[in-house]
Each structure stands twice: as structure tokens, then as C-alpha cells.
Design a protein around this motif. Structure first.
Motif, PDB file in Angstrom:
ATOM      1  N   GLY A 195       6.040  -4.727  -7.420  1.00  0.00           N
ATOM      2  CA  GLY A 195       7.203  -5.560  -7.684  1.00  0.00           C
ATOM      3  C   GLY A 195       7.825  -6.082  -6.404  1.00  0.00           C
ATOM      4  O   GLY A 195       7.725  -5.465  -5.343  1.00  0.00           O
ATOM      5  N   PHE A 196       8.456  -7.234  -6.490  1.00  0.00           N
ATOM      6  CA  PHE A 196       9.133  -7.781  -5.315  1.00  0.00           C
ATOM      7  C   PHE A 196      10.303  -8.657  -5.737  1.00  0.00           C
ATOM      8  O   PHE A 196      10.353  -9.165  -6.863  1.00  0.00           O
ATOM      9  N   THR A 197      11.232  -8.808  -4.827  1.00  0.00           N
ATOM     10  CA  THR A 197      12.353  -9.738  -4.998  1.00  0.00           C
ATOM     11  C   THR A 197      12.327 -10.714  -3.836  1.00  0.00           C
ATOM     12  O   THR A 197      12.248 -10.302  -2.680  1.00  0.00           O
ATOM     13  N   TRP A 198      12.379 -11.986  -4.174  1.00  0.00           N
ATOM     14  CA  TRP A 198      12.360 -13.052  -3.156  1.00  0.00           C
ATOM     15  C   TRP A 198      13.780 -13.589  -3.036  1.00  0.00           C
ATOM     16  O   TRP A 198      14.300 -14.216  -3.958  1.00  0.00           O
ATOM     17  N   ASN A 199      14.402 -13.347  -1.891  1.00  0.00           N
ATOM     18  CA  ASN A 199      15.799 -13.723  -1.662  1.00  0.00           C
ATOM     19  C   ASN A 199      15.876 -14.912  -0.713  1.00  0.00           C
ATOM     20  O   ASN A 199      15.436 -14.815   0.430  1.00  0.00           O
ATOM     21  N   VAL A 200      16.415 -16.003  -1.173  1.00  0.00           N
ATOM     22  CA  VAL A 200      16.538 -17.216  -0.365  1.00  0.00           C
ATOM     23  C   VAL A 200      17.977 -17.359   0.126  1.00  0.00           C
ATOM     24  O   VAL A 200      18.928 -17.281  -0.658  1.00  0.00           O
ATOM     25  N   ALA A 255       0.818  -1.211   0.000  1.00  0.00           N
ATOM     26  CA  ALA A 255       0.000   0.000   0.000  1.00  0.00           C
ATOM     27  C   ALA A 255       0.857   1.269   0.000  1.00  0.00           C
ATOM     28  O   ALA A 255       0.364   2.355  -0.333  1.00  0.00           O
ATOM     29  N   ARG A 256       2.145   1.128   0.368  1.00  0.00           N
ATOM     30  CA  ARG A 256       2.995   2.315   0.430  1.00  0.00           C
ATOM     31  C   ARG A 256       4.391   2.117  -0.153  1.00  0.00           C
ATOM     32  O   ARG A 256       5.253   2.983  -0.017  1.00  0.00           O
ATOM     33  N   LYS A 257       4.616   0.986  -0.798  1.00  0.00           N
ATOM     34  CA  LYS A 257       5.924   0.726  -1.400  1.00  0.00           C
ATOM     35  C   LYS A 257       5.768   0.308  -2.855  1.00  0.00           C
ATOM     36  O   LYS A 257       4.810  -0.369  -3.214  1.00  0.00           O
ATOM     37  N   ASN A 258       6.748   0.685  -3.664  1.00  0.00           N
ATOM     38  CA  ASN A 258       6.743   0.281  -5.071  1.00  0.00           C
ATOM     39  C   ASN A 258       7.438  -1.048  -5.291  1.00  0.00           C
ATOM     40  O   ASN A 258       7.239  -1.695  -6.321  1.00  0.00           O
ATOM     41  N   GLU A 288       1.557 -16.391  -7.178  1.00  0.00           N
ATOM     42  CA  GLU A 288       0.391 -16.037  -7.991  1.00  0.00           C
ATOM     43  C   GLU A 288      -0.517 -15.055  -7.260  1.00  0.00           C
ATOM     44  O   GLU A 288      -1.090 -14.143  -7.865  1.00  0.00           O
ATOM     45  N   PHE A 289      -0.638 -15.201  -5.945  1.00  0.00           N
ATOM     46  CA  PHE A 289      -1.455 -14.274  -5.168  1.00  0.00           C
ATOM     47  C   PHE A 289      -0.729 -12.940  -5.005  1.00  0.00           C
ATOM     48  O   PHE A 289      -1.345 -11.863  -5.066  1.00  0.00           O
ATOM     49  N   LEU A 290       0.586 -12.968  -4.801  1.00  0.00           N
ATOM     50  CA  LEU A 290       1.338 -11.732  -4.624  1.00  0.00           C
ATOM     51  C   LEU A 290       1.261 -10.854  -5.868  1.00  0.00           C
ATOM     52  O   LEU A 290       1.280  -9.624  -5.771  1.00  0.00           O
ATOM     53  N   TYR A 291       1.159 -11.475  -7.021  1.00  0.00           N
ATOM     54  CA  TYR A 291       1.060 -10.702  -8.265  1.00  0.00           C
ATOM     55  C   TYR A 291      -0.202  -9.840  -8.303  1.00  0.00           C
ATOM     56  O   TYR A 291      -0.252  -8.835  -9.008  1.00  0.00           O
ATOM     57  N   LYS A 292      -1.213 -10.218  -7.544  1.00  0.00           N
ATOM     58  CA  LYS A 292      -2.464  -9.460  -7.546  1.00  0.00           C
ATOM     59  C   LYS A 292      -2.276  -8.035  -7.019  1.00  0.00           C
ATOM     60  O   LYS A 292      -3.079  -7.140  -7.308  1.00  0.00           O
ATOM     61  N   PHE A 293      -1.219  -7.805  -6.243  1.00  0.00           N
ATOM     62  CA  PHE A 293      -0.998  -6.481  -5.661  1.00  0.00           C
ATOM     63  C   PHE A 293      -0.363  -5.503  -6.649  1.00  0.00           C
ATOM     64  O   PHE A 293      -0.276  -4.311  -6.374  1.00  0.00           O
ATOM     65  N   LYS A 294       0.123  -5.998  -7.767  1.00  0.00           N
ATOM     66  CA  LYS A 294       0.729  -5.137  -8.793  1.00  0.00           C
ATOM     67  C   LYS A 294       1.943  -4.369  -8.244  1.00  0.00           C
ATOM     68  O   LYS A 294       2.272  -3.280  -8.719  1.00  0.00           O
TER      69      LYS A 294
END
Length: 372
Positions: free
Chosen positions: A226-231, A195-198, A218-224
Motif C-alpha cells: 500500500g502507498f499514499t501519494w501526497n502532492v 521489501a520491508r514496509k507494509n 499501475e507499475f507500483l501496484y505490482k509490489f502489492k
């Protein structure tokens, strides 16, 4: 009651189905275990029922049978409804009663049962069980086969590829799951930040080949957003991940220190702290990254600290390794320096309770928010 005794009891109850037209209410781990270990699939199953049936799509099937909503089932010509859950059995019974279908219910549990049948203690018949009370981590480690086995990594890679090719919904510990089961606590935290981050940076410590990423993306994509998943993982997982799986969105690292400059927003610790010899040091390092939220899940919590050996059967991968059952107090002593506990919950992924040589402990989870 023990595992083997409960299996016998369940099979006796299922005999009442005879050749009647049967529905099974509830998808998830319990139904998967029921199909694997009992005689359920020998009977005349017409369809499976789930309140989230619409989410799977009208053509979705499990064990070759369709999935319907409870509303559709109310109008179906069936004789029996097997309630495949321990926790929600009474709730479903009440709903069946309100629909005038209570006489069709086949329940698997009584008020004296301790929990889901597949979690009841019995070493010879469980995919996973716990033994011992060791004085040190090294003492337990000397009696184990370990987790750092290339064959395990290969099995996890195979399962991950099945998910990537849309042949399964997600995997956990190399076990494939064929029904959607999002981590809604993670999704909620992601939504708050979105809601407050790009862009959102997630650190998944001990995340194998991105199990939680594949489960939830697939659910995270609904927020439009971007994200990086770091393992962050063991050496052979990182090497395999970077060689076979990594993308601009999913990345693999050898240590959390490599991410110090990345402004991590969420740290995910799912079933990992109990397997670290120095979990205190790792947790202190992670809290120093400054993430706004830490989501802990599948954490072993008991009334007293204890070091055991966890044995994993061939149905998953044949291994054994030390595991720490810790108290909530010792866990929070580290976290409380920088974080406050916003919520706690019982983890249902591994079942709420388990046993180490007959002594009960719990799988719990916590949402921690960084102090202002």
C-alpha cells in the motif's frame, strides 16, 4: 545547427522514403515531436518499432499504425527504417547491421549534431525556450506572465481526466502522452522500501494534479504494498485536486509542513526546484522531514548560476516565468547535511541539454539517501 535548419534537413532526408514501405524505430518523445513538426506522417508508414512492443499489447496503435518488436520487423516486407532517436542512433544501426538490414536505415543525425532536434535553440519555433541573465528573481518575475493562471490549471485538469479515463497513458505539463514511459528510478526506490514496509508514503512536491502518480501507479501496484501519494502544490491546484481528483491513495496539500507527522519515505522533486524563489528554504524544510530517499529529476544544472525567463508556447500553455539554473555545488551544499548522493543521471524527459541565449545547461537528476 539551429532548430529550423534541422527540420529542413530532416525533411530532405525523409524525401528519400518516396512511396516505399517504411517502419519507424523508437517510440517516445522524439517520435511524437517528429510526427508533429516534420513530414514523417505523409509517407507510407506501415508500423512503428520498439523493443518494449510487448508491453503495449498486440492491439496497441500509434497514429493509426501497429507497434511491433524489432524481431518481427526483421521478417517484414519493408523498404526503409527511420531511426527516430539521437542518443541511440548508432546502437540501432549496429543492431540493423547484425540483422543484415543496414541498407534500409534512414538516419536523421550526423556526428556533428548537438542533440535531439526539438531541443536545438530557436525561439520562434520551440514550445519552450529560455532568455536573459537577470540579477534577481524579482527582476525576472516583473517581466513574466506567471504560472499561477487558472486557465493553465484547467488545461492540466482536462489532461488529467483524459488519463483517468484511460484515453492517454499519462500527462506532463498538460501535454498528453500515449505510450507507457514509467519512471524506473522511482519504481526502484519504491521496490527497495516495499521489501520491508507494509505502507509507503510519497511526497511529490510540485506534482500538479498527480502527474507522476498517474504515470507510475499501475507499475507500483505490482509490489502489492500500500502507498499514499501526497502532492504539495499551489493553492488553485490543491483546491482543484481535492475537489475533483483526491482519493484515499492520492491527496493534496498546501505545504510540506502539513505532512510532518506522516513519516514520509520518498520525496519526489521533478522539475520544481528551479521555479521556487526560495528553493534553499524549501529544500531545507523537506530534508527535515526525514525521508529515506529524495529523488530529484529534470533539474536545471549549469556551470554557473543564472536566473532566466522560461517561455512556454501555446502548444503547451502560453506562459512565462522565472527559472533558476543552478550549479550542482550549490544544490549539494544543502543536501549533503543530511543525505549522501547515491546516483546521478541525465534527465531525458526534457532532453539532456537546453540553451539560454545560446549558453548550454543540462537537465540532471539525483538519488539522495539519508545518512545512517
Amino acid at each position: 545547427m539551429f532548430y529550423k535548419e534541422k527540420i529542413i534537413e530532416i525533411n530532405q532526408k525523409l524525401k528519400n522514403l518516396k512511396n516505399g514501405k517504411t517502419a519507424v524505430w523508437c517510440l517516445g518523445v522524439h517520435t511524437e515531436k517528429l510526427a508533429e513538426y516534420t513530414d514523417l506522417l505523409k509517407y507510407n508508414i506501415k508500423f512503428f518499432m520498439d523493443k518494449n512492443a510487448d508491453m503495449y499489447g498486440k492491439d496497441f496503435e500509434i497514429y493509426g499504425k501497429p507497434v511491433r518488436s524489432p524481431g518481427e520487423a526483421a521478417h517484414a516486407d519493408i523498404d526503409y527504417i527511420v531511426i527516430s532517436t539521437y542518443k541511440y542512433q548508432n546502437e540501432i544501426l549496429a543492431e540493423l547491421k547484425s540483422r543484415g538490414m543496414e541498407e534500409k536505415a534512414v538516419t536523421l543525425y550526423s556526428d556533428t549534431d548537438e542533440g535531439d532536434f526539438y531541443l536545438l535553440p530557436d525561439q520562434k519555433n520551440k514550445d519552450c525556450y529560455f532568455t536573459g541573465n537577470f540579477s534577481s528573481w524579482n527582476e525576472a518575475a516583473q517581466l513574466t506572465k506567471g504560472y499561477a493562471d487558472d486557465r493553465i490549471a484547467e488545461k492540466v485538469l482536462y489532461a488529467t481526466r483524459q488519463v483517468m479515463e484511460h484515453k492517454a497513458c499519462y500527462e506532463r505539463d498538460s501535454v498528453l502522452f500515449y505510450t507507457r514511459d514509467y519512471n524506473y528510478r522511482l519504481i526502484s526506490l519504491f521496490g527497495i522500501l516495499a521489501a520491508r514496509k507494509n505502507h509507503i508514503n510519497i511526497l511529490d512536491f510540485g506534482g500538479a494534479l498527480g502527474s507522476e502518480y498517474w504515470r507510475n501507479r499501475e507499475f507500483l501496484y505490482k509490489f502489492k504494498t500500500g502507498f499514499t501519494w501526497n502532492v504539495v502544490e499551489q493553492k488553485h491546484y490543491v483546491e482543484t485536486g481535492n475537489r475533483e481528483i483526491a482519493s484515499d491513495e492520492l491527496k493534496f496539500y498546501f505545504s510540506a509542513g502539513e505532512l510532518e507527522e506522516q513519516n514520509i519515505d520518498i520525496i519526489v522533486l521533478s522539475g520544481v526546484l528551479q521555479y521556487l524563489p526560495d528553493y534553499q528554504g524549501i529544500l531545507t524544510e523537506l530534508t527535515g522531514l526525514g525521508a529515506e530517499y529524495i529523488l530529484i529529476d529534470r533539474q536545471t544544472i549549469g556551470s554557473q548560476p543564472r536566473i532566466c525567463i522560461q517561455h512556454v508556447g501555446e502548444n503547451i500553455y502560453c506562459a512565462s516565468y522565472p527559472v533558476r539554473i543552478m550549479t550542482e555545488q550549490e544544490l549539494m551544499e544543502i543536501l549533503n547535511a543530511e543525505y549522501i548522493k547515491e546516483a546521478e543521471f541525465e534527465s531525458e524527459t526534457d532532453g539532456v541539454r537546453a540553451y539560454a541565449d545560446g549558453l548550454e545547461f543540462r537537465y540532471k537528476g539525483y538519488i539522495m539517501k539519508r545518512k545512517d
